[in-house]
Write a protein that holds these residues in place. Structure first.
Motif, PDB file in Angstrom:
ATOM      1  N   PHE A  88       1.062 -13.246  -3.274  1.00  0.00           N
ATOM      2  CA  PHE A  88       0.087 -12.933  -2.234  1.00  0.00           C
ATOM      3  C   PHE A  88      -0.196 -11.436  -2.223  1.00  0.00           C
ATOM      4  N   ALA A  89      -1.426 -11.088  -1.881  1.00  0.00           N
ATOM      5  CA  ALA A  89      -1.820  -9.682  -1.779  1.00  0.00           C
ATOM      6  C   ALA A  89      -1.594  -9.198  -0.352  1.00  0.00           C
ATOM      7  N   ALA A  90      -1.250  -7.932  -0.230  1.00  0.00           N
ATOM      8  CA  ALA A  90      -0.997  -7.346   1.087  1.00  0.00           C
ATOM      9  C   ALA A  90      -2.293  -6.840   1.699  1.00  0.00           C
ATOM     10  N   PRO A  91      -2.401  -6.864   3.034  1.00  0.00           N
ATOM     11  CA  PRO A  91      -3.555  -6.241   3.680  1.00  0.00           C
ATOM     12  C   PRO A  91      -3.586  -4.743   3.331  1.00  0.00           C
ATOM     13  N   ALA A  92      -4.772  -4.167   3.321  1.00  0.00           N
ATOM     14  CA  ALA A  92      -4.941  -2.777   2.876  1.00  0.00           C
ATOM     15  C   ALA A  92      -4.079  -1.795   3.670  1.00  0.00           C
ATOM     16  N   ARG A  93      -4.065  -1.921   4.990  1.00  0.00           N
ATOM     17  CA  ARG A  93      -3.301  -0.979   5.828  1.00  0.00           C
ATOM     18  C   ARG A  93      -1.802  -1.092   5.558  1.00  0.00           C
ATOM     19  N   VAL A  94      -1.328  -2.309   5.387  1.00  0.00           N
ATOM     20  CA  VAL A  94       0.094  -2.523   5.107  1.00  0.00           C
ATOM     21  C   VAL A  94       0.432  -1.995   3.719  1.00  0.00           C
ATOM     22  N   ASN A  95      -0.471  -2.199   2.786  1.00  0.00           N
ATOM     23  CA  ASN A  95      -0.252  -1.697   1.426  1.00  0.00           C
ATOM     24  C   ASN A  95      -0.188  -0.167   1.413  1.00  0.00           C
ATOM     25  N   GLU A  96      -1.008   0.458   2.244  1.00  0.00           N
ATOM     26  CA  GLU A  96      -0.991   1.915   2.366  1.00  0.00           C
ATOM     27  C   GLU A  96       0.368   2.394   2.886  1.00  0.00           C
ATOM     28  N   LEU A  97       0.885   1.703   3.887  1.00  0.00           N
ATOM     29  CA  LEU A  97       2.218   2.031   4.414  1.00  0.00           C
ATOM     30  C   LEU A  97       3.285   1.804   3.351  1.00  0.00           C
ATOM     31  N   TYR A  98       3.161   0.701   2.639  1.00  0.00           N
ATOM     32  CA  TYR A  98       4.159   0.348   1.627  1.00  0.00           C
ATOM     33  C   TYR A  98       4.194   1.385   0.501  1.00  0.00           C
ATOM     34  N   SER A  99       3.044   1.976   0.212  1.00  0.00           N
ATOM     35  CA  SER A  99       3.017   3.001  -0.841  1.00  0.00           C
ATOM     36  C   SER A  99       3.800   4.245  -0.410  1.00  0.00           C
ATOM     37  N   ARG A 100       4.025   4.408   0.896  1.00  0.00           N
ATOM     38  CA  ARG A 100       4.807   5.533   1.418  1.00  0.00           C
ATOM     39  C   ARG A 100       6.252   5.138   1.700  1.00  0.00           C
TER      40      ARG A 100
END
Length: 150
Positions: A88-100
């Motif tokens: 599954f793909a992550a929502p954009a905002r959550v993915n942004e957090l996950y990248s940090r």
């Protein structure tokens, strides 16, 4: 996928159909969980970063600091990892957090070091010594104030 060279009797065919039905219902349930998680994760992701990093202890521990890093944020990262493993793909905002995530992990470790050091200083001092070093303790308190919540 089936091996075409294997001939199944009626009972085996029924078992295969039941297994396919179970796998289908499991996929549907996983999709339902993912959709619910996406709507929840997208709305709460900004709130998770607004939690103060440290708080004062309660009761007899009120002189000490307690790490207050957002546990739901860590849970969100775990859930994202599991859903990614399921494809599954992550929502954009959550993915942004996950990248940090790594940056936030380092921040958490550094805050934990500050909390441990501060608490060890406070524990080592007697009541009289705390009065003697009151100005230094206030200086430390002013330094940690930006990361301190109520």
């Amino acid at each position: 996928r089936r091996a075409t060279f294997i001939v199944l009797d009626e009972r085996q065919e029924l078992i295969v159909q039941e297994a396919e039905g179970f796998a289908s219902s499991l996929r549907d349930y996983t999709q339902k969980l993912y959709n619910a998680w996406c709507s929840h994760a997208s709305t709460c992701s900004d709130k998770l970063l607004s939690v103060p990093l440290m708080v004062r202890g309660k009761g007899t521990e009120r002189l000490k600091l307690v790490l207050n890093f957002s546990v739901p944020l860590l849970t969100l990262f775990q859930e994202l990892t599991f859903f990614a493993k399921l494809g599954f793909a992550a929502p954009a905002r959550v993915n942004e957090l996950y990248s940090r995530q790594e940056e936030l992990r380092h921040l958490r470790e550094h805050v934990l070091l500050v909390v441990r050091d501060y608490n060890s200083i406070i524990e080592l001092l007697s009541v009289d010594e705390r009065l003697l070093f009151r100005e230094r303790i206030r200086f430390l308190d002013r330094k940690i104030q930006p990361g301190l919540g109520s």
